[in-house]
Design a protein around this motif. Structure first.
Motif, PDB file in Angstrom:
ATOM      1  N   ARG A  21       2.469   1.720  -3.277  1.00 44.96           N
ATOM      2  CA  ARG A  21       1.378   2.346  -4.464  1.00 44.96           C
ATOM      3  C   ARG A  21       1.174   3.732  -3.945  1.00 44.96           C
ATOM      4  O   ARG A  21       1.002   4.687  -5.032  1.00 44.96           O
ATOM      5  CB  ARG A  21       0.150   1.518  -4.315  1.00 44.96           C
ATOM      6  CG  ARG A  21       0.111   0.112  -4.897  1.00 44.96           C
ATOM      7  CD  ARG A  21      -1.151  -0.480  -5.208  1.00 44.96           C
ATOM      8  NE  ARG A  21      -1.741  -0.777  -3.832  1.00 44.96           N
ATOM      9  CZ  ARG A  21      -1.639  -2.006  -3.159  1.00 44.96           C
ATOM     10  NH1 ARG A  21      -1.149  -2.891  -3.926  1.00 44.96           N
ATOM     11  NH2 ARG A  21      -2.458  -2.397  -2.070  1.00 44.96           N
ATOM     12  N   THR A  31       0.645  -1.279   0.067  1.00 44.42           N
ATOM     13  CA  THR A  31       0.038  -0.183  -0.101  1.00 44.42           C
ATOM     14  C   THR A  31       0.961   1.261  -0.047  1.00 44.42           C
ATOM     15  O   THR A  31       0.560   2.325  -0.723  1.00 44.42           O
ATOM     16  CB  THR A  31      -0.945  -0.165   1.098  1.00 44.42           C
ATOM     17  OG1 THR A  31      -1.769  -1.155   1.209  1.00 44.42           O
ATOM     18  CG2 THR A  31      -1.904   1.294   1.307  1.00 44.42           C
ATOM     19  N   GLY A  64       0.293   3.885   6.805  1.00 43.37           N
ATOM     20  CA  GLY A  64       0.037   4.219   5.600  1.00 43.37           C
ATOM     21  C   GLY A  64      -0.457   5.640   5.434  1.00 43.37           C
ATOM     22  O   GLY A  64      -0.203   6.389   4.695  1.00 43.37           O
TER      23      GLY A  64
END
Length: 387
Positions: A36, A33, A145
């Motif tokens: 990305r 994650t 994240g």
């Protein structure tokens, strides 16, 4: 005959091979994650650079856009390239103010990537990926994240992509913190020493690790490992000796800082007053005045972060922030304080935890931070002063 001799001899069977444990994937879901998010924000910044080279050409009536990579050839990049290509003391002024870590890596990468600017961008791209993975682990699985997203959308995040030292420094500094948390002090000291070769802020990180070592309990306090934490001083001493051999001045680095960037010592209130005057007295161009206002806001943010860390008794991180604020807040005026926020990992982890708890805080952060990020990126990529 004995019955035992009439029995068929037993055939030794091959021992069953031990079952292999399934190999853990090197990248867990959080890592994927984070990467990305990292790639998407890099593409967004590249798109911004593409637009800037066309919307802000070299001359108003230009019919051809500037080369895309030229958008990243701004300000301190010229110093890093000069040092990497020619070394120190080859015509450029005050290059001694820049530690040799990034220029050395740049020179090494340039042997493979012929274009200097592309080599610098590649260094920041790879080291930035390492840095965000480490930040996610520091912040934890719940908010990791979000911390990375806030860092990559922060106002000065363009400097993480440009050929500057911030990404490379974080790629060593954040893993050093993780190593210290895992009681791997030799590794932590080595990584911190490498970070110190990139930026003098590595000394502040070394002080934070020392505090972390001293307040640790149980197996974390192993006094025989304490001498490792002197290792980060070695790059500074080596660079000081090199500059003395070339200039005869033991304080050559400090004097270059003073000549080039007005980093002469002043009391914190004098530095605040000088920056305030530059921001609001109308003596400077509006663009520079706005950046001085950003310097003041960043200093207030740093002080608030320091107070919050003290309240939470996070002594190691408070030490790092305090030393950083002292170094930046005792010059003639503030310079590059907003850029320094990129290196304040407790800020992004703390904001991430706050936004996870409060949806309203998420909206506020994104609505304020994202436009400022674009503004800073356009300012820097178009060649204007952005701190």
């Amino acid at each position: 005959m004995p019955a035992a001799l009439l029995e068929a001899p037993s055939i030794p069977t091959r021992a069953a091979a031990p079952r292999r444990r399934p190999r853990r994937p090197r990248l867990n879901p959080l890592d994927r994650t984070v990467l990305r998010i990292y790639l998407l924000t890099r593409l967004g910044l590249l798109l911004t650079a593409y637009c800037v080279t066309r919307l802000f050409p070299a001359s108003p009536d230009a019919k051809e856009a500037r080369p895309l990579l030229s958008a990243f050839q701004q300000w301190d990049w010229a110093h890093y390239r000069t040092i990497a290509e020619f070394g120190y003391f080859h015509g450029a002024d005050n290059t001694e103010a820049f530690f040799p870590g990034f220029p050395l890596v740049l020179r090494a990468v340039h042997t493979v990537v012929p274009d200097w600017t592309a080599a610098g961008l590649l260094i920041s791209f790879v080291s930035g990926a390492v840095a965000v993975l480490a930040l996610a682990r520091i912040a934890g699985p719940v908010v990791g994240g979000r911390a990375v997203l806030l860092l990559l959308l922060s106002p000065c995040s363009v400097f993480l992509a440009a050929g500057y030292t911030e990404s490379l420094f974080l790629a060593f500094a954040l893993p050093a913190l993780l190593a210290g948390r895992r009681d791997k002090w030799a590794l932590a000291a080595f990584l911190t020493a490498t970070a110190t070769a990139v930026r003098v802020s590595g000394l502040f990180l070394a002080a934070a690790l020392l505090v972390q070592f001293l307040v640790a309990h149980g197996p974390g306090r192993r006094w025989r490992r304490l001498p490792w934490l002197a290792l980060p001083a070695v790059p500074v001493l080596a660079y000081t000796v090199y500059l003395y051999a070339e200039t005869g001045d033991w304080m050559a680095w400090k004097h270059a800082e003073e000549r080039g960037w007005y980093r002469t010592f002043h009391s914190p209130w004098q530095a605040w007053a000088h920056t305030w005057d530059a921001a609001f007295d109308g003596a400077y161009a509006t663009g520079y005045a706005v950046m001085c206002q950003a310097e003041l806001l960043a200093m207030l943010l740093g002080l608030a972060l320091f107070a919050w860390l003290l309240r939470r008794r996070r002594w190691a991180e408070a030490t790092y922030i305090a030393l950083t604020l002292w170094a930046l807040g005792t010059s003639y005026w503030y310079t590059s304080v907003p850029r320094a926020t990129l290196l304040w990992w407790p800020l992004w982890a703390g904001l991430a935890a706050w936004t996870v708890r409060s949806q309203r805080a998420t909206y506020v952060c994104l609505c304020v931070v994202a436009p400022l990020s674009t503004l800073y990126a356009v300012t820097f990529l178009s060649g204007r002063w952005a701190g």
